[in-house]
Design a protein around this motif. Structure first.
Motif, PDB file in Angstrom:
ATOM      1  N   ASP A  64       0.829  -1.193   0.000  1.00 17.31           N
ATOM      2  CA  ASP A  64       0.000   0.000   0.000  1.00 17.31           C
ATOM      3  C   ASP A  64       0.874   1.258   0.000  1.00 17.31           C
ATOM      4  OD1 ASP A  64      -1.782   2.050   0.450  1.00 17.31           O
ATOM      5  OD2 ASP A  64      -2.757   1.119   2.179  1.00 17.31           O
TER       6      ASP A  64
ATOM      7  N   ASP B 159      -6.794  -8.913   5.200  1.00 20.43           N
ATOM      8  CA  ASP B 159      -8.063  -8.207   5.061  1.00 20.43           C
ATOM      9  C   ASP B 159      -9.195  -9.083   5.577  1.00 20.43           C
ATOM     10  OD1 ASP B 159      -9.716  -6.124   4.394  1.00 20.43           O
ATOM     11  OD2 ASP B 159      -9.787  -6.574   2.252  1.00 20.43           O
TER      12      ASP B 159
ATOM     13  N   ARG C  86      -3.130  -4.176  -7.145  1.00 16.46           N
ATOM     14  CA  ARG C  86      -3.561  -4.219  -5.752  1.00 16.46           C
ATOM     15  C   ARG C  86      -5.032  -3.821  -5.634  1.00 16.46           C
ATOM     16  NH1 ARG C  86      -1.734  -3.468  -0.516  1.00 16.46           N
ATOM     17  NH2 ARG C  86      -3.216  -2.296   0.749  1.00 16.46           N
TER      18      ARG C  86
ATOM     19  N   GLU D 262      -8.676  -2.752  -3.635  1.00 17.31           N
ATOM     20  CA  GLU D 262      -9.090  -1.982  -2.463  1.00 17.31           C
ATOM     21  C   GLU D 262      -9.426  -2.957  -1.340  1.00 17.31           C
ATOM     22  OE1 GLU D 262      -9.215   1.310  -1.997  1.00 17.31           O
ATOM     23  OE2 GLU D 262      -8.324   1.596  -3.972  1.00 17.31           O
ATOM     24  N   LYS D 263      -9.058  -2.563  -0.114  1.00 19.40           N
ATOM     25  CA  LYS D 263      -9.287  -3.445   1.026  1.00 19.40           C
ATOM     26  C   LYS D 263     -10.330  -2.878   1.958  1.00 19.40           C
ATOM     27  CE  LYS D 263      -5.684  -4.566   3.272  1.00 19.40           C
ATOM     28  NZ  LYS D 263      -4.360  -4.749   3.896  1.00 19.40           N
TER      29      LYS D 263
END
Length: 487
Positions: free
Chosen positions: A270, A362, A480, A482-483
């Protein structure tokens, strides 16, 4: 740490043990403090981290070669490097709790407390006092008492005197344990590179600038290890020494800081939790002209992932003086010997693997729809593809085994037969497997399978003949996701 951040770390530690990433060492004998064993999935994660590092540092370049130096070197190596006399931490004990602390860390914690309270002037003043006190044990103890710093366990300030504690593990070589047989386990891999400088130049005929990379175990008798595998006494380092002309050192220092920062981003970390922080003058090691740390925002705060230092010509000159062997590069065009400057990117493999785990963790949904998932980059996930037969009959297990065996030639694979398909998906999500392949009745009829992606949970039918190519492309295109919040 707050309760929420502690809970996040507790969940990650629990997952690591339950799923076979990391186990407490010597657990059946009560454990060995701050020592860990990497389990079946953990060794795969670490291996991929090391492979990714080695590829970026060695295979993808023409100016860096590898080395694997001995863990136990001549004691003279560590005397010349300054580790015997100077590789120490200030140690202080609390008489009531019997707890041991880094004296400077106690003061640094107070500085951070002032900053959290918005007392920037007090924090700056205390930082200045700490900088002045470093190296003076009595002054450091006085500072702790003046600030009224108490033991976090006992709440008392009955501190012992501060004393310097050498972080190297001492051992003996040979059958007699006397001063002549003393040796040390290496506290870093770098010195093995410096003392082999001439050997590498002779063997490879490399011209400046060039680098020597190494991955290997190092050992430090840390006073206050902790935060899971972030700081341990036995760890694996990934270090590279890049030798260049002194006048080009600043340019290469800037270059390697950007290269190393980008490496973490390319593997999905991130960007909002990653930063490059320059050391202030009072933080620099005595041999360094500059140092930048790649830092990550862990649940317990910002901490160093990797340091990139301009070590100047300090190490080569020290070993030249101590050994009597000239460690330099000969410029045939100018007919002169050059003692190169060294730019050193140094990272911890265990710490890096932990960062990927923390960053990928997550939790999505609630109740029966809740899933725990590791959004690991497919290049470092312990398992790339899991293959499932929908049911254990009608030829599906045999077909699944055939497909898994074929995929195994290009990817790390797993095959699961038991429980519902949904439960099998959830297990693979939790260990970070990016792709699952399901063999069903239609597979036997038309030779297609269901390819399911971990991050989006999307599914599509893919011909078996195209499966490996599709997975390869998905890995290349991975971004990557979105978490959700896990606090």
């Amino acid at each position: 740490m707050s309760k929420s951040t502690t809970a996040v770390m507790d969940k990650i530690v629990s997952l690591c043990k339950r799923r076979g990433f990391v186990f407490p060492a010597s657990e059946i004998y009560g454990g060995q403090g701050s020592t860990y064993d990497w389990g079946p999935l953990g060794v795969e994660l670490k291996r991929r981290v090391k492979e990714a590092w080695w590829r970026s540092m060695v295979y993808d370049r023409q100016d860096v070669v590898g080395l694997d130096s001995a863990i136990i070197q001549s004691p003279e190596v560590w005397r010349a490097s300054g580790h015997v006399d100077g590789f120490t931490d200030p140690l202080i004990d609390n008489k009531t709790s019997k707890q041991r602390y880094r004296a400077d860390h106690l003061v640094e914690a107070r500085i951070e407390k002032y900053r959290r309270q918005g007392k920037e002037e007090r924090a700056a003043a205390l930082q200045e006092k700490l900088t002045a006190a470093l190296g003076d044990n009595q002054a450091l103890r006085r500072l702790i008492l003046e600030e009224g710093i108490k033991c976090p366990v006992s709440g008392t300030d009955d501190w012992t005197e501060v004393r310097q504690f050498n972080l190297m593990f001492q051992t003996w070589v040979g059958p007699v344990q006397d001063s002549a047989a003393v040796a040390w386990l290496r506290p870093e891999t770098a010195q093995g590179i410096f003392i082999n400088f001439n050997n590498v130049v002779t063997a490879t005929r490399k011209k400046l600038p060039f680098g020597i990379a190494q991955i290997g175990k190092s050992f430090r008798n840390e006073i206050t290890p902790g935060n899971f595998v972030f700081r341990t006494r036995e760890f694996e380092q990934m270090e590279m020494e890049y030798f260049c002309r002194p006048e080009e050192a600043e340019r290469w220092f800037d270059y390697w800081q950007q290269e190393r920062f980008r490496w973490y981003l390319d593997l999905g970390v991130d960007p909002e939790k990653l930063r490059l922080r320059q050391h202030t003058s009072d933080e620099l090691a005595h041999y360094a002209a500059g140092c930048g740390d790649v830092e990550y925002l862990f649940p317990f705060g910002w901490s160093e992932l990797e340091g990139i230092a301009n070590r100047t010509d300090y190490d080569l000159k020290r070993h030249t003086e101590a050994s009597g062997v000239q460690l330099s590069w000969f410029d045939q065009e100018r007919n002169e010997h050059i003692v190169p400057y060294v730019i050193e990117p140094a990272a911890g493999c265990d710490r890096t693997a932990m960062t990927f785990l923390v960053d990928a963790y997550d939790e999505e949904g609630e109740g029966k729809d809740r899933r725990v998932v590791l959004h690991l980059h497919p290049r470092i996930a312990p398992v790339t593809v899991a293959v499932f037969p929908l049911v254990k009959k009608e030829g599906m297990p045999e077909k699944a085994a055939e497909i898994e065996q074929e995929l195994r030639r290009r990817f790390t694979t797993a095959i699961e037969l038991n429980q519902s398909i949904g439960r099998r998906y959830r297990r693979q999500d939790e260990i970070g497997t990016p792709f699952c392949v399901t063999v069903d009745g239609d597979t036997l009829a038309d030779d297609t399978v269901t390819l399911r992606e971990r991050d989006s949970m999307s599914q599509e039918r893919v011909p078996v003949s195209e499966l490996a190519g599709v997975i390869d492309q998905r890995i290349a295109d991975w971004r990557r996701p979105e978490k959700a919040s896990v606090a």
